[in-house]
Design a protein around this motif. Structure first.
Motif, PDB file in Angstrom:
ATOM      1  N   UNK A   1       0.640  -1.255  -0.053  1.00  0.00           N
ATOM      2  CA  UNK A   1       0.135   0.049  -0.037  1.00  0.00           C
ATOM      3  C   UNK A   1       1.074   1.188   0.071  1.00  0.00           C
ATOM      4  N   UNK A   2       0.519   2.283  -0.936  1.00  0.00           N
ATOM      5  CA  UNK A   2       1.234   3.579  -0.929  1.00  0.00           C
ATOM      6  C   UNK A   2       0.274   4.735  -0.552  1.00  0.00           C
ATOM      7  N   UNK A   3       0.625   5.728  -0.433  1.00  0.00           N
ATOM      8  CA  UNK A   3      -0.114   6.877  -0.513  1.00  0.00           C
ATOM      9  C   UNK A   3      -1.311   7.016   0.553  1.00  0.00           C
ATOM     10  N   UNK A   4      -2.341   7.460   0.207  1.00  0.00           N
ATOM     11  CA  UNK A   4      -3.624   7.334   0.980  1.00  0.00           C
ATOM     12  C   UNK A   4      -4.738   6.342   0.897  1.00  0.00           C
ATOM     13  N   UNK A   5      -4.047   5.377   0.636  1.00  0.00           N
ATOM     14  CA  UNK A   5      -4.909   3.897   0.286  1.00  0.00           C
ATOM     15  C   UNK A   5      -5.241   3.558   1.857  1.00  0.00           C
ATOM     16  N   UNK A   6      -6.671   3.148   1.835  1.00  0.00           N
ATOM     17  CA  UNK A   6      -7.159   2.851   3.217  1.00  0.00           C
ATOM     18  C   UNK A   6      -6.150   1.982   4.237  1.00  0.00           C
ATOM     19  N   UNK A   7      -5.573   0.820   3.600  1.00  0.00           N
ATOM     20  CA  UNK A   7      -4.418   0.059   4.130  1.00  0.00           C
ATOM     21  C   UNK A   7      -3.400   0.720   4.778  1.00  0.00           C
ATOM     22  N   UNK A   8      -2.832   1.708   3.942  1.00  0.00           N
ATOM     23  CA  UNK A   8      -1.649   2.412   4.212  1.00  0.00           C
ATOM     24  C   UNK A   8      -2.037   3.164   5.511  1.00  0.00           C
ATOM     25  N   UNK A   9      -3.200   3.845   5.448  1.00  0.00           N
ATOM     26  CA  UNK A   9      -3.619   4.987   6.277  1.00  0.00           C
ATOM     27  C   UNK A   9      -3.737   4.012   7.767  1.00  0.00           C
ATOM     28  N   UNK A  10      -4.383   2.696   7.812  1.00  0.00           N
ATOM     29  CA  UNK A  10      -4.634   1.952   8.715  1.00  0.00           C
ATOM     30  C   UNK A  10      -3.346   1.541   9.457  1.00  0.00           C
TER      31      UNK A  10
END
Length: 94
Positions: free
Chosen positions: A52-61
């Motif tokens: 996951x990169x950037x503002x992907x939901x998984x990355x934010x989590x």
């Protein structure tokens, strides 16, 4: 006066028109394919090679868990909801 329909000396000059038509068809197909090639991607999966990169939901989590904003139980609960909604992430899917 001879017309193209009654040309007695062979196929006539209109035969040169067919390569131009085929070139236009090929250029049109290539243009359509190039414009629509990247539109099949899902915008909510900002993934690069399964990570996951950037503002992907998984990355934010993941960032919230790493920063200590949420505990492990909350992380796994929210991750399962995201995977259920968006599909399995990080298993080679892009």
């Amino acid at each position: 006066m001879q017309t193209l329909a009654n040309w007695d000396g062979g196929p006539g000059p209109w035969i040169l028109f067919f390569p131009l038509v085929w070139a236009a068809v090929v250029l049109g197909v290539v243009t359509v394919l190039r414009r629509t090639a990247g539109r099949g991607r899902r915008p909510w999966r900002a993934m690069d090679g399964g990570r996951p990169t950037g503002d992907a939901p998984i990355a934010v989590l993941g960032r919230r868990f790493a920063a200590g904003e949420i505990d492990e139980d909350e992380y796994w609960r929210r991750l399962s909801v995201l995977e259920e909604h968006f599909g399995r992430v990080g298993k080679g899917e892009a």
